[in-house]
Design an enzyme around this catalytic site. Structure first.
Site, PDB file in Angstrom:
ATOM      1  N   GLU A  59       0.817  -1.113  -0.178  1.00 22.03           N
ATOM      2  CA  GLU A  59       0.044   0.016  -0.175  1.00 22.03           C
ATOM      3  C   GLU A  59       0.761   1.271  -0.102  1.00 22.03           C
ATOM      4  OE1 GLU A  59      -2.877  -0.800  -0.999  1.00 22.03           O
ATOM      5  OE2 GLU A  59      -2.913  -3.131  -0.100  1.00 22.03           O
ATOM      6  N   TYR A 104      -1.434  -8.074 -11.241  1.00 21.47           N
ATOM      7  CA  TYR A 104      -0.793  -8.041  -9.950  1.00 21.47           C
ATOM      8  C   TYR A 104       0.734  -8.730 -10.296  1.00 21.47           C
ATOM      9  CZ  TYR A 104      -4.133  -6.351  -6.798  1.00 21.47           C
ATOM     10  OH  TYR A 104      -5.254  -5.704  -6.276  1.00 21.47           O
TER      11      TYR A 104
HETATM   12  N1  BES Z   1      -5.691  -1.498  -4.545  1.00 19.66           N
HETATM   13  C1  BES Z   1      -5.817  -2.776  -4.079  1.00 19.66           C
HETATM   14  C2  BES Z   1      -7.208  -2.925  -3.229  1.00 19.66           C
HETATM   15  C3  BES Z   1      -8.349  -3.333  -4.171  1.00 19.66           C
HETATM   16  C4  BES Z   1      -8.531  -4.480  -4.733  1.00 19.66           C
HETATM   17  C5  BES Z   1      -9.358  -2.511  -4.289  1.00 19.66           C
HETATM   18  C6  BES Z   1      -9.649  -4.662  -5.682  1.00 19.66           C
HETATM   19  C7  BES Z   1     -10.307  -2.651  -5.333  1.00 19.66           C
HETATM   20  C8  BES Z   1     -10.519  -3.916  -5.661  1.00 19.66           C
HETATM   21  C9  BES Z   1      -4.519  -2.802  -3.112  1.00 19.66           C
HETATM   22  O1  BES Z   1      -3.697  -2.179  -3.270  1.00 19.66           O
HETATM   23  C10 BES Z   1      -4.384  -4.277  -2.875  1.00 19.66           C
HETATM   24  O2  BES Z   1      -3.847  -4.521  -4.156  1.00 19.66           O
HETATM   25  N2  BES Z   1      -4.708  -4.994  -1.839  1.00 19.66           N
HETATM   26  C11 BES Z   1      -4.437  -6.327  -1.911  1.00 19.66           C
HETATM   27  C12 BES Z   1      -2.938  -6.592  -1.278  1.00 19.66           C
HETATM   28  C13 BES Z   1      -2.009  -6.836  -2.165  1.00 19.66           C
HETATM   29  C14 BES Z   1      -0.460  -7.071  -1.085  1.00 19.66           C
HETATM   30  C15 BES Z   1      -1.890  -7.632  -3.130  1.00 19.66           C
HETATM   31  C16 BES Z   1      -5.529  -7.066  -0.807  1.00 19.66           C
HETATM   32  O3  BES Z   1      -6.320  -6.324  -0.611  1.00 19.66           O
HETATM   33  O4  BES Z   1      -5.435  -8.372  -0.706  1.00 19.66           O
HETATM   34 ZN    ZN Z   2      -2.659  -2.574  -4.882  1.00 20.59          ZN
END
Ligand code: BES
Ligand code: ZN
Length: 634
Positions: free
Chosen positions: A327, A412
């Site tokens: 984050e 990702y």
């Molecule tokens: N921006 C995302 C959160 C998100 C995910 C918002 C899907 C809307 C839809 C955040 O940065 C994120 O990717 N969070 C991941 C953790 C990360 C370490 C892969 C999560 O929440 O699992």
């Molecule tokens: Zn993210």
């Protein structure tokens, strides 16, 4: 869409326009903005931002925790990009619009006509406002619905403090459920806000101006001086306290969480410094974390200056801090340089996973980096197998699809390995210099993959003398599946090979449980161990493992989650008992969705799961609820 009613309505609105505002020609309301959906750069917004664009937002809202509404008004400052264009189209969903006024340059209000366009489900309804010539400010008085998809309201019984709580989740396209605006990442604006809440609660926002203590008026003011896209608009209200970590960092949480949270996130200031050393100055002032109730649907959300974080990463030993690194990294990748539409999400998330790994490496060394990389490599390959061709690539066609669909592992992890691969080809020093320049160049802009490619060609491909070619880059971006090239950077972890050896020997009865060298295992080795046991355990073996390792009482939610998945497969009673409590407490989608899906697929678990879900659903966020319902087929 083509109902006669709509045509009639448009005609009627045109008449009203003529009647109340001579400046606006009736044709200003045709063609309808719905015609543009999917045509412009962002198929998930009705905004015509190439013609008129929000520059600044001023929010003034009252929070009613009992009625579960935000109500008040917003003033939008506009850039009339095409001055003669006399229509403002905003995104909205489930908003109760009470009044719309143009504000003239002399400050006087001018009522303007407006209407809603057709309902487009998750995209909501375009709010079409007549915009007389010369007007650069519009005020909208409105209230949110108690069912607003982007807000979760919790009663006192549902929080650890015993007081109500509310938080927003705007990404990808839910800001429109609590503010009428151009809800597209292509548009950035600054904002200020005044929010009033009950006096025993505190309001925080992803903005400057967060208080360190509750005040006794219940009114809080914020400002966001850097332009942000709407998906980063964030607010939370609750019984919050603040503790400092470093000069620029700290944590907000309900009192019951604060001590554990501060202990867990003690490296936050150091992480921030590592981030700055890697990619250049942190441009947002403070960086704080807000620990949400366990119903928070994500691990974390990169709201600017104030990342929202699930309490399920508070493991007691800092082992799940990669999520905080993630984050924080978004403060550059995403918040500073943003994808202009959700098809380009990899520019946000792929870069961020790469940076997360760089921060983790700087903090914990290359051994841990390799373990994390291997976990994500294995997870990615597995998830690729189950995907349609059109979803197996970095740049994806999301036309006519819910932008939620963008958030799968591909942008990702494949995005991250793409960047690992570029680094491998051009060398770390060269790549780091490129990245710093890239962030500088595109700072506070929203860009497409094509913008990235133009920049990459000039600054990395051309100077690389063939070390990196456009054809190879295109394979990563536009061809489905992992390219052959990826094997140049396949992550290797001896620690995982070792775990594999032990697992297989134990399963083949060549070793005892007690022989496993678990005392030396990292949390990630445990994860790798448990992932490799999918479908291979029976209840009796699980009971032996629990007697020795106490997995069912795990405080580490990543490990616990995997143990619960194995419990479903083996119908292991103590695990199922723990699962019930888990589902009633935790609303993190990454856990709840696969758990419900596994139960739904089992021959015994579906009815039980539906019964648990019915009890849990009131405590879930709308997103978690929706995903669980889909997983259960209800
Ligand atoms: N921006 C995302 C959160 C998100 C995910 C918002 C899907 C809307 C839809 C955040 O940065 C994120 O990717 N969070 C991941 C953790 C990360 C370490 C892969 C999560 O929440 O699992
Ligand atoms: Zn993210």
């Amino acid at each position: 869409m083509k109902s006669p009613f709509r045509i009639a309505l448009a005609a009627l609105v045109s008449l009203v326009v003529v009647a109340c505002d001579r400046d606006a020609p009736p044709q200003a309301l045709t063609p309808t903005p719905e015609h543009r959906i999917g045509v412009g750069i962002d198929p998930h917004s009705f905004a015509e931002f190439d013609r008129v664009r929000i520059r600044h937002v001023n929010l003034d809202l009252d929070a009613n925790m009992r009625a579960r509404t935000l109500s008040g008004h917003v003033v939008l400052d506009l850039d009339r990009v095409e001055p003669g264009f006399q229509r403002l189209v905003l995104d909205s969903r489930d908003l109760d619009i009470r009044d719309v006024n143009a504000i003239r340059p002399d400050g006087r209000y001018l009522p303007v006509s407006w209407r809603f366009g057709a309902d487009h489900g998750h995209l909501g309804r375009p709010l079409v406002i007549v915009l007389p010539a010369g007007i650069e400010q519009v005020r909208i008085d409105y209230a949110t619905s108690p069912e607003a998809f982007g807000l979760q309201w919790l009663d006192g019984e549902q929080t650890s403090s015993g007081r109500p709580f509310m938080f927003s989740q705007s990404q990808p396209h839910y800001a429109r459920t609590w503010v009428p605006l151009q809800d597209t990442p292509a548009v950035r604006y600054t904002f200020e806000a005044t929010i009033r809440s009950p006096r025993d609660l505190m309001v925080v926002m992803g903005a400057a101006g967060n208080a360190f203590e509750r005040n006794d008026t219940g009114e809080y003011r914020f400002a966001m001086p850097e332009p942000i896209p709407s998906y980063l608009m964030a607010i939370a209200i609750g019984d919050l306290v603040f503790e400092e970590i470093g000069p620029r960092t700290g944590v907000y949480a309900e009192p019951q969480w604060i001590e554990r949270a501060v202990a867990e996130f003690g490296v936050l200031e150091e992480m921030l410094e590592i981030g700055e050393n890697l990619y250049g100055e942190y441009r947002w002032g403070r960086y704080d974390l807000l620990v949400l109730p366990p119903s928070f649907p994500f691990g974390g959300m990169e709201n600017p200056r104030l990342s929202f974080i699930t309490p399920t990463i508070i493991a007691g030993d800092g082992s799940l801090l990669a999520l905080v690194a993630h984050e924080l990294a978004h403060s550059w990748s995403g918040n500073l340089v943003t994808n202009a539409a959700w098809r380009d999400l990899w520019l946000n998330e792929g870069f961020t996973v790469y940076f997360e790994a760089r921060i983790m490496e700087a903090l914990y060394g290359s051994e841990i980096r390799d373990q994390l990389a291997r976990l994500s490599w294995d997870g990615l390959l597995e998830s690729l197998e189950g995907l349609d061709e059109r979803d197996r690539m970095l740049v994806r066609d999301l036309f006519d699809r819910d932008p939620e669909q963008a958030f799968i592992r591909v942008p990702y992890d494949m995005g991250r390995f793409f960047l690992d691969w570029i680094e491998h080809r051009v060398g770390r020093e060269t790549f780091d210099a490129f990245l710093r320049a890239y962030f500088d160049h595109f700072a506070f802009q929203s860009i497409t993959t094509e913008d990235f490619l133009v920049y990459l060609e000039e600054h990395l491909i051309e100077p690389s003398d063939g070390a990196l070619t456009r054809a190879e880059v295109d394979q990563w971006l536009f061809v489905p599946g992992m390219p052959e090239l990826a094997w140049e950077i396949e992550p290797q972890s001896d620690a995982f090979v070792n775990v594999d050896d032990w697992r297989e020997r134990w399963l083949a009865a060549e070793a005892e449980l007690g022989d496993l060298p678990v005392d030396d295992w990292s949390v990630f080795q445990w994860q790798h161990f448990l992932v490799g046991l999918e479908g291979r355990l029976d209840a009796e073996t699980m009971a032996d493992m629990d007697a020795r390792f106490g997995l069912v009482e795990q405080q580490n939610y990543e490990i616990l989650f995997l143990w619960l998945m194995r419990s479903i497969e083996a119908q292991y009673a103590p695990g199922i008992e723990r699962l019930e409590r888990f589902l009633l407490e935790v609303g993190r989608n990454k856990f709840t969705r696969p758990l419900y899906a596994a139960l739904a697929e089992s021959d015994w678990g579906r009815d039980w799961a539906i019964e648990v879900f019915e009890r849990a659903r009131l405590g879930y966020h709308p997103l978690t609820r929706q995903a669980a319902e889909r997983a259960l087929g209800i």
